[in-house]
Write an enzyme that holds these catalytic residues in place. Structure first.
Site, PDB file in Angstrom:
ATOM      1  N   CYS A  78       0.812  -1.229   0.000  1.00  0.00           N
ATOM      2  CA  CYS A  78       0.000   0.000   0.000  1.00  0.00           C
ATOM      3  C   CYS A  78       0.840   1.272   0.000  1.00  0.00           C
ATOM      4  O   CYS A  78       0.327   2.347  -0.288  1.00  0.00           O
ATOM      5  CB  CYS A  78      -0.949   0.017   1.201  1.00  0.00           C
ATOM      6  SG  CYS A  78      -2.297  -1.140   1.018  1.00  0.00           S
TER       7      CYS A  78
HETATM    8  C1  LIG Z   1     -11.118  -5.257   8.182  1.00  0.00           C
HETATM    9  C2  LIG Z   1     -11.924  -4.370   9.110  1.00  0.00           C
HETATM   10  C3  LIG Z   1     -12.843  -3.462   8.317  1.00  0.00           C
HETATM   11  C4  LIG Z   1     -12.791  -5.284   9.990  1.00  0.00           C
HETATM   12  O1  LIG Z   1     -13.480  -4.510  10.957  1.00  0.00           O
HETATM   13  P1  LIG Z   1     -13.503  -4.991  12.489  1.00  0.00           P
HETATM   14  O2  LIG Z   1     -14.353  -4.035  13.212  1.00  0.00           O
HETATM   15  O3  LIG Z   1     -12.081  -5.127  12.919  1.00  0.00           O
HETATM   16  O4  LIG Z   1     -14.252  -6.362  12.411  1.00  0.00           O
HETATM   17  P2  LIG Z   1     -13.790  -7.811  12.894  1.00  0.00           P
HETATM   18  O5  LIG Z   1     -12.953  -8.449  11.809  1.00  0.00           O
HETATM   19  O6  LIG Z   1     -13.200  -7.755  14.262  1.00  0.00           O
HETATM   20  O7  LIG Z   1     -15.186  -8.529  12.957  1.00  0.00           O
HETATM   21  C5  LIG Z   1     -16.222  -8.169  13.889  1.00  0.00           C
HETATM   22  C6  LIG Z   1     -17.328  -9.184  13.799  1.00  0.00           C
HETATM   23  O8  LIG Z   1     -18.004  -9.062  12.536  1.00  0.00           O
HETATM   24  C7  LIG Z   1     -17.976 -10.292  11.841  1.00  0.00           C
HETATM   25  N1  LIG Z   1     -17.817 -10.052  10.407  1.00  0.00           N
HETATM   26  C8  LIG Z   1     -16.663 -10.029   9.714  1.00  0.00           C
HETATM   27  N2  LIG Z   1     -16.911  -9.788   8.419  1.00  0.00           N
HETATM   28  C9  LIG Z   1     -18.241  -9.635   8.286  1.00  0.00           C
HETATM   29  C10 LIG Z   1     -19.078  -9.385   7.184  1.00  0.00           C
HETATM   30  N3  LIG Z   1     -18.589  -9.228   5.962  1.00  0.00           N
HETATM   31  N4  LIG Z   1     -20.405  -9.291   7.416  1.00  0.00           N
HETATM   32  C11 LIG Z   1     -20.907  -9.446   8.650  1.00  0.00           C
HETATM   33  N5  LIG Z   1     -20.155  -9.704   9.720  1.00  0.00           N
HETATM   34  C12 LIG Z   1     -18.836  -9.810   9.548  1.00  0.00           C
HETATM   35  C13 LIG Z   1     -16.795 -11.042  12.414  1.00  0.00           C
HETATM   36  O9  LIG Z   1     -16.945 -12.435  12.246  1.00  0.00           O
HETATM   37  C14 LIG Z   1     -16.828 -10.627  13.858  1.00  0.00           C
HETATM   38  O10 LIG Z   1     -17.795 -11.383  14.539  1.00  0.00           O
HETATM   39  P3  LIG Z   1     -17.542 -11.847  16.064  1.00  0.00           P
HETATM   40  O11 LIG Z   1     -17.422 -10.560  16.829  1.00  0.00           O
HETATM   41  O12 LIG Z   1     -18.756 -12.628  16.344  1.00  0.00           O
HETATM   42  O13 LIG Z   1     -16.269 -12.615  16.024  1.00  0.00           O
HETATM   43  C15 LIG Z   1     -11.005  -3.516   9.998  1.00  0.00           C
HETATM   44  O14 LIG Z   1     -10.355  -4.303  10.953  1.00  0.00           O
HETATM   45  C16 LIG Z   1      -9.954  -2.766   9.219  1.00  0.00           C
HETATM   46  O15 LIG Z   1     -10.234  -2.001   8.311  1.00  0.00           O
HETATM   47  N6  LIG Z   1      -8.681  -2.912   9.610  1.00  0.00           N
HETATM   48  C17 LIG Z   1      -7.569  -2.222   8.978  1.00  0.00           C
HETATM   49  C18 LIG Z   1      -7.463  -2.759   7.609  1.00  0.00           C
HETATM   50  C19 LIG Z   1      -6.333  -2.196   6.846  1.00  0.00           C
HETATM   51  O16 LIG Z   1      -5.937  -1.075   6.956  1.00  0.00           O
HETATM   52  N7  LIG Z   1      -5.765  -3.000   6.030  1.00  0.00           N
HETATM   53  C20 LIG Z   1      -4.752  -2.583   5.202  1.00  0.00           C
HETATM   54  C21 LIG Z   1      -4.887  -3.367   3.996  1.00  0.00           C
HETATM   55  S1  LIG Z   1      -3.674  -2.906   2.884  1.00  0.00           S
END
Ligand SMILES: CC(C)(COP(=O)(O)OP(=O)(O)OC[C@H]1O[C@@H](n2cnc3c(N)ncnc32)[C@H](O)[C@@H]1OP(=O)(O)O)[C@@H](O)C(=O)NCCC(=O)NCCS
Length: 373
Positions: A156
């Protein structure tokens, strides 16, 4: 050392949009097919049923509402779930070079330049479609540039890392005008069948003209006051696809051969790193974060950018101080901060300060401090 400017940007936007609703419909259809195919194993308790995705979760967790993609039909086909591209013969322009040339031509036109004015091309992206010859050399030939060209990958942060190489080349006089181009076909590395990440990425290509201030003629020029790069190893964003897979007798379709991340950890670890990085870079230039008129940040997650702005300038940071593009483009990897710069640098006056900052896998962070001329 010669003053250096960013004198133009160009943007290639793919023709197809996938809304969250379309994405979730396709994903949930795939989940239903998988769960039906494995119904017996699920009933015996030998296999966990796959869980559905939801538009509400995606928008709340990320701020993403839609993404552009080069191919839509393959991604939304619940029996496929990844893009479908035709293999091209060696004598045809490759797909990544094609979108790169489009963005480069737009950037050159905006800078009032032609390919002949360019003496270096850096293709900086998080995925490269082949090992060699370098895509940058193909792009260099297609736009009629001279000099030299090379590919580089810092995930990135590829664009800001590429800009620093370009700035150093121009400053030292080894090049006068460098094109940094970021073709990001992230749909090829995204695991569209994993609900934790299937919504994250979009395709796009950006190009930036970096040239000596003395030769720049564009109306809109941004002097580079400084660049700063940093890396720190982490496995929290990882993709094991690579040329040794065959020799390792590894399954080329295994889950670890596409994008994986520990999203929560990335969020928690990268936000303070990015805020501290920007703050110390600005400090080294005797600039306070509150003196900066605009921040063009990496576009991965709305909450991440809000946290960074709160750490830098406090709780009252207006949204327009760090414009958002991930709602319409999603995370376009290295191109995100450059799209923000491309679309949201209007309204600033000569002397105004801005910061381009990217962060991501590596971990890697790159910042470029600019002053409007
Ligand atoms: C990826 C991201 C959006 C996920 O958001 P989050 O709030 O951390 O969500 P989590 O992965 O902890 O998941 C929370 C819950 O939602 C659920 N969930 C995950 N994906 C889901 C989806 N598509 N739809 C519904 N529920 C979902 C999970 O299973 C989890 O359930 P649980 O609490 O029962 O275990 C976030 O962590 C993020 O953006 N992180 C930084 C990413 C980044 O910068 N990456 C760089 C890439 S280059």
């Amino acid at each position: 050392m010669r003053p250096v400017v960013l004198s133009a940007t160009g943007l290639y936007r793919p023709p197809h949009v996938i809304t969250n609703a379309e994405l979730v419909t396709a994903f949930n259809a795939w989940v239903a097919l998988q769960n039906a195919a494995h119904a017996d194993a699920i009933a015996r308790g030998e296999r966990e049923p796959l869980q559905a995705s939801s538009v509400e979760f995606i928008e709340k967790a990320s701020g993403i509402r839609q993404r552009y993609v080069v191919d839509k039909a393959g991604v939304l086909d619940p029996t496929r779930m990844y893009p479908k591209f035709a293999e091209r013969p060696d004598d045809q322009l490759s797909l990544m070079a094609e979108i790169a040339v489009d963005a480069c031509r737009k950037a050159l036109a905006a800078a009032g330049k032609t390919g002949a004015d360019v003496d270096a091309v850096i293709c900086a992206a998080s995925n490269l479609q082949r090992a060699y010859p370098a895509l940058a050399v193909e792009i260099q030939q297609a736009i009629g540039a001279g000099g030299y060209a090379f590919d580089m990958n810092v995930a990135c942060s590829s664009a800001t890392f590429g800009i620093e190489q370009a700035v150093n080349a121009v400053r030292s006089g080894t090049a006068d005008c460098v094109l940094v181009v970021n073709p990001e076909i992230t749909s090829g590395h995204l695991e569209w069948r994993d609900r934790d990440c299937h919504f994250i990425f979009g395709d796009v290509c950006t190009a930036t003209v970096v040239e000596a201030a003395a030769t720049a003629t564009a109306a809109d020029q941004w002097e580079v006051l400084g660049t700063r790069l940093a890396t720190q190893f982490s496995n929290n964003i990882r993709n094991n696809f690579g040329f040794l897979n065959r020799s390792e007798d590894a399954d080329p379709l295994a889950r670890d051969k596409t994008f994986r991340q520990e999203g929560r950890k990335v969020f928690k670890e990268v936000v303070p790193m990015a805020a501290a990085h920007i703050e110390s870079h600005l400090h080294s230039l005797a600039i306070a974060p509150s003196d900066v008129r605009r921040y063009w940040l990496h576009q991965a997650n709305l909450g991440m950018n809000q946290f960074i702005m709160r750490k830098l300038v406090g709780p009252d940071a207006p949204a327009e101080l760090a414009p958002l593009i991930l709602d319409t483009y999603a995370n376009t990897s290295s191109a995100g901060s450059i799209i923000a710069f491309h679309e949201h640098r209007g309204g600033l006056c000569a002397g105004d300060l801005g910061v381009v900052c990217s962060f991501g896998a590596g971990y890697s962070i790159g910042s470029v401090v600019l002053r409007k001329r």
